[in-house]
Design an enzyme around this catalytic site. Sequence first.
Site, PDB file in Angstrom:
ATOM      1  N   TYR A  47      11.067  -2.840   4.262  1.00 56.83           N
ATOM      2  CA  TYR A  47      10.101  -3.040   5.356  1.00 56.83           C
ATOM      3  C   TYR A  47      10.656  -3.971   6.439  1.00 56.83           C
ATOM      4  CZ  TYR A  47       5.747  -0.841   3.743  1.00 56.83           C
ATOM      5  OH  TYR A  47       4.768   0.047   3.408  1.00 56.83           O
ATOM      6  N   LYS A  64      13.811   0.537  -9.545  1.00 58.78           N
ATOM      7  CA  LYS A  64      14.610   1.764  -9.642  1.00 58.78           C
ATOM      8  C   LYS A  64      16.028   1.301  -9.956  1.00 58.78           C
ATOM      9  CE  LYS A  64      15.102   6.249  -9.332  1.00 58.78           C
ATOM     10  NZ  LYS A  64      14.454   7.189 -10.270  1.00 58.78           N
ATOM     11  N   ASP A 117       9.480   5.933 -10.740  1.00 58.72           N
ATOM     12  CA  ASP A 117       9.013   7.323 -10.911  1.00 58.72           C
ATOM     13  C   ASP A 117       8.183   7.449 -12.184  1.00 58.72           C
ATOM     14  OD1 ASP A 117      11.352   6.765 -12.313  1.00 58.72           O
ATOM     15  OD2 ASP A 117      12.283   8.729 -11.986  1.00 58.72           O
ATOM     16  N   ASP A 170       3.527  -0.474  -2.048  1.00 63.03           N
ATOM     17  CA  ASP A 170       2.713   0.259  -1.079  1.00 63.03           C
ATOM     18  C   ASP A 170       2.262   1.579  -1.678  1.00 63.03           C
ATOM     19  OD1 ASP A 170       1.596   0.981   1.477  1.00 63.03           O
ATOM     20  OD2 ASP A 170       3.357   2.258   1.790  1.00 63.03           O
ATOM     21  N   ASP A 201      -1.712   2.672  -3.438  1.00 63.98           N
ATOM     22  CA  ASP A 201      -2.552   3.794  -2.978  1.00 63.98           C
ATOM     23  C   ASP A 201      -2.873   4.705  -4.157  1.00 63.98           C
ATOM     24  OD1 ASP A 201      -2.436   3.011  -0.276  1.00 63.98           O
ATOM     25  OD2 ASP A 201      -2.232   5.084   0.408  1.00 63.98           O
TER      26      ASP A 201
HETATM   27  C1  IPM Z   1      -0.806  -1.088   3.457  1.00 67.02           C
HETATM   28  C2  IPM Z   1      -0.526  -0.182   4.626  1.00 67.02           C
HETATM   29  C3  IPM Z   1       0.514  -0.843   5.513  1.00 67.02           C
HETATM   30  C4  IPM Z   1       1.775  -0.993   4.695  1.00 67.02           C
HETATM   31  C5  IPM Z   1       0.784  -0.114   6.850  1.00 67.02           C
HETATM   32  C6  IPM Z   1      -0.466   0.104   7.643  1.00 67.02           C
HETATM   33  C7  IPM Z   1       1.817  -0.840   7.667  1.00 67.02           C
HETATM   34  O1  IPM Z   1      -0.139   1.078   4.177  1.00 67.02           O
HETATM   35  O2  IPM Z   1      -1.266  -2.219   3.676  1.00 67.02           O
HETATM   36  O3  IPM Z   1      -0.580  -0.670   2.325  1.00 67.02           O
HETATM   37  O4  IPM Z   1       2.612  -0.071   4.643  1.00 67.02           O
HETATM   38  O5  IPM Z   1       1.961  -2.055   4.108  1.00 67.02           O
HETATM   39 MG    MG Z   2      -0.262   1.331   2.080  1.00 66.06          MG
END
Ligand code: IPM
Ligand code: MG
Length: 359
Positions: free
Chosen positions: A143, A194, A226, A250, A254
């Site tokens: 990042y 990884k 993975d 990240d 999700d």
């Molecule tokens: C998160 C989001 C952010 C990230 C984006 C919006 C930059 O996906 O907070 O998980 O990738 O960290």
């Molecule tokens: Mg995210």
Amino acid sequence: MTMSKTVLVLPGDGIGPEIVAEAVKVLEALRAMAGLDVRLEFAQVGGAAIDATGSPLPEEVLARAQAADAVLLGAVGGPKWDSLETSRRPERGLLGLRKGLEAFANLRPALLYPQLADASTLKPEVVSGLDVLIVRELTGDVYFGEPRGVRTLPSGERQGYNTMVYRESEIERIARVAFELARGRKRRLCSVDKANVLETTAFWREVVTRVGRDYPDVELSHMYVDNAAMQLVRAPKQFDVIVTGNLFGDILSDQASMLTGSIGMLPSASLDARGKGLYEPIHGSAPDIAGKGVANPLATILSVAMMLRHSFARADLAERIEKAVGRVLDQGLRTADIASSGTRRVGTVEMGDAVIAAL
Ligand code: IPM
Ligand code: MG
């Protein structure tokens, strides 16, 4: 007498202003009902700040965030700014904020409210009782790694490149946060990497293992990313605390959110070394539903609970919010993202009002 705490509120873009408005109502309600001594300030970040000033994170806003006791953020980004180059996009505002606050420890709890067991796309028996904490390193990795960009090779072909980097001290400090948190839970920590392919993450494994010697009471395991992605949907309850780098965190957070029924339920705290934090829902700005009054404000409201617990040492009020959310779900109120048969569909404002009534 304690000094009044300042919270800088950054609604951002898309559904950001709608969900943040409900979380602000909760803070104001606690100020009125429980004598919570907070002062709210407001500013713009992301696309809203680009429109107003040309920058996704004006210097003045970062300075105010650094001066505040905590920051509450909605979400950033949207199609309007999608054509901007990466370095000028709304997301850069959020990344600059995380970096500028040195908020390296991102806590993303994936907790299933029992009332939502059938809102998940996974079988209820797989997810019921789920309580996983993802600890994501937030200020390093690919990042922020340099060099980065798109270059033209001598052959004339273009090439995109990013750099995955982690300093030993960065790995060590996030590992310590994760071990400490595991100590307050089931004392199991799984570090995700990884290491079979990427040197940076093999190094990550080595450092986490060394730090682990200081925490003999915590059971440390390692898993390739993975496999971790697979295990999270196969048998998510095997996990207690997961610690991982910025990019893997990240993605996995999700994914973990879906175990709980909706990404609209998951709060997060991003803490610096002294526990000062940036609090935000883990979801994005959801431009497709922005302005319609249907977004789920609970992740942002639960982020306020995390703020009270981690930055203001008010676990009592944090629990009060979390219980109020539980009560509202008991009442059968659901925003569209968590709706199921036999429940009552409500909008963003009605959900916020219900939480305040339940407080
Ligand atoms: C998160 C989001 C952010 C990230 C984006 C919006 C930059 O996906 O907070 O998980 O990738 O960290
Ligand atoms: Mg995210």
